[in-house]
Design an enzyme around this catalytic site. Structure first.
Site, PDB file in Angstrom:
ATOM      1  N   ALA A 275       0.708  -0.434  -0.417  1.00 44.58           N
ATOM      2  CA  ALA A 275      -0.437  -1.250  -0.847  1.00 44.58           C
ATOM      3  C   ALA A 275      -1.563  -0.446  -1.480  1.00 44.58           C
ATOM      4  CB  ALA A 275      -0.984  -2.019   0.354  1.00 44.58           C
ATOM      5  N   ASP A 276      -1.355   0.836  -1.757  1.00 46.54           N
ATOM      6  CA  ASP A 276      -2.453   1.681  -2.224  1.00 46.54           C
ATOM      7  C   ASP A 276      -3.133   1.166  -3.484  1.00 46.54           C
ATOM      8  OD1 ASP A 276      -2.712   3.843  -0.358  1.00 46.54           O
ATOM      9  OD2 ASP A 276      -0.784   4.597  -1.034  1.00 46.54           O
TER      10      ASP A 276
ATOM     11  N   ASP B 260       4.541   5.829  12.006  1.00 53.22           N
ATOM     12  CA  ASP B 260       5.159   5.138  10.874  1.00 53.22           C
ATOM     13  C   ASP B 260       6.444   5.857  10.456  1.00 53.22           C
ATOM     14  OD1 ASP B 260       4.883   2.890   9.245  1.00 53.22           O
ATOM     15  OD2 ASP B 260       4.075   4.053   7.574  1.00 53.22           O
TER      16      ASP B 260
END
Length: 288
Positions: free
Chosen positions: A219-220, A86
């Site tokens: 998106a945590d 990533d």
């Protein structure tokens, strides 16, 4: 063991099946062997596909050692698990990662800190480099706000929301995965809270969703309802960082002074439980 040809790429097999099945796959941001093992164990326990995500920090810290351990764990799992890099933010890092034999199935060629034209040119060049090695590629049109541990600091750069036209330009570079900016934020959302532009995400999906898989970053803090809305709008991969790693940190605090092996095992178990919860929320549980 070498990589499959691009047509049989592990990451894309996982994400194409998710798109066709109407669910999303968790991409777990791993910093150590415990989180890697937790991801694979969760995938096997929940019968879910998964993606192990490393940041360039893993290579800078341990050369190829942690990468090879992650590749071994992912590629020998009893269910489909792939290894993804990533936010590789320099051409040198992308090439260095792509040259590690039998390792990454996919790489995010993140040139979003450059202006658009240079971002496009570098992305096109790096995608070709990855493809020559059987590696699928992800890119970020626009710029997602915020920063993340293990990634070069870009929090001071202004967010640039993605348009369908920009998405088309990036698809033309040959990428397989696209990470749109539609109000999502790396790290903390701050006082304004979560404000996503679902209409923007849906328009991007209408424009390019037949050719690339959409990836959700930041998106945590999302609820199951938010996940469902994003999946309905075309998302197939959801990156999770603190939602897993905070549990490991909590166990270290709770068990301070205890035998190290027991701390490691408890931390792994706590992360595995968190990952399995995400798999059920994203609809990937039972799909492997």
């Amino acid at each position: 063991m070498g990589r499959p040809e691009l047509s049989q790429n592990r990451s894309m097999a996982i994400l194409n099946k998710a798109r066709d099945g109407g669910y999303a796959v968790p991409g777990m941001c791993c910093y150590n062997i415990e989180s890697i093992i937790a991801t694979v164990r969760a995938a096997e326990a929940a019968k879910s596909p998964a993606m192990v995500l490393l940041f360039p920090w893993a290579i800078e810290y341990a050369n190829a050692s942690l990468v090879r351990a992650a590749a071994d764990a992912a590629h020998t799992a009893k269910v489909p698990v792939s290894l993804h890099l990533d936010h590789a933010q320099t051409p040198e890092l992308v090439r260095r990662a792509a040259d590690i034999e039998g390792a990454f199935d996919s790489i995010m060629c993140d040139m979003s800190h450059y202006e658009k034209e240079e971002n496009l040119a570098l992305t096109r060049e790096l995608v070709a480099y990855c493809h020559e090695r059987g590696i699928a590629a992800e890119a970020e049109p626009g710029r997602i706000e915020g920063g993340e541990d293990g990634v070069a600091e870009t929090a001071d750069l202004e967010a640039v929301l993605t348009t369908p036209e920009q998405a088309e330009e990036f698809v033309a570079t040959g990428i397989e995965m696209l990470a749109p900016a539609f109000g999502n934020v790396h790290g903390e959302y701050g006082p304004r809270g979560i404000q996503l532009e679902y209409d923007r995400l849906e328009s991007i999906n209408r424009a390019v969703g037949d050719r690339v898989r959409l990836v959700l970053h930041g998106a945590d803090l999302f609820t199951e309802d938010i996940f469902k809305n994003c999946i309905k709008a075309g998302v197939s991969k959801v990156n999770i960082n603190k939602g897993m790693n905070k549990h490991y940190a909590a166990v270290q605090e709770e068990m301070r002074g205890k035998p190290l092996t027991s701390v490691i095992e408890a931390g792994t178990d706590r992360m595995q439980a968190a990952i399995e919860k995400y798999m059920h929320e994203l609809g990937s549980a039972g799909k492997a």
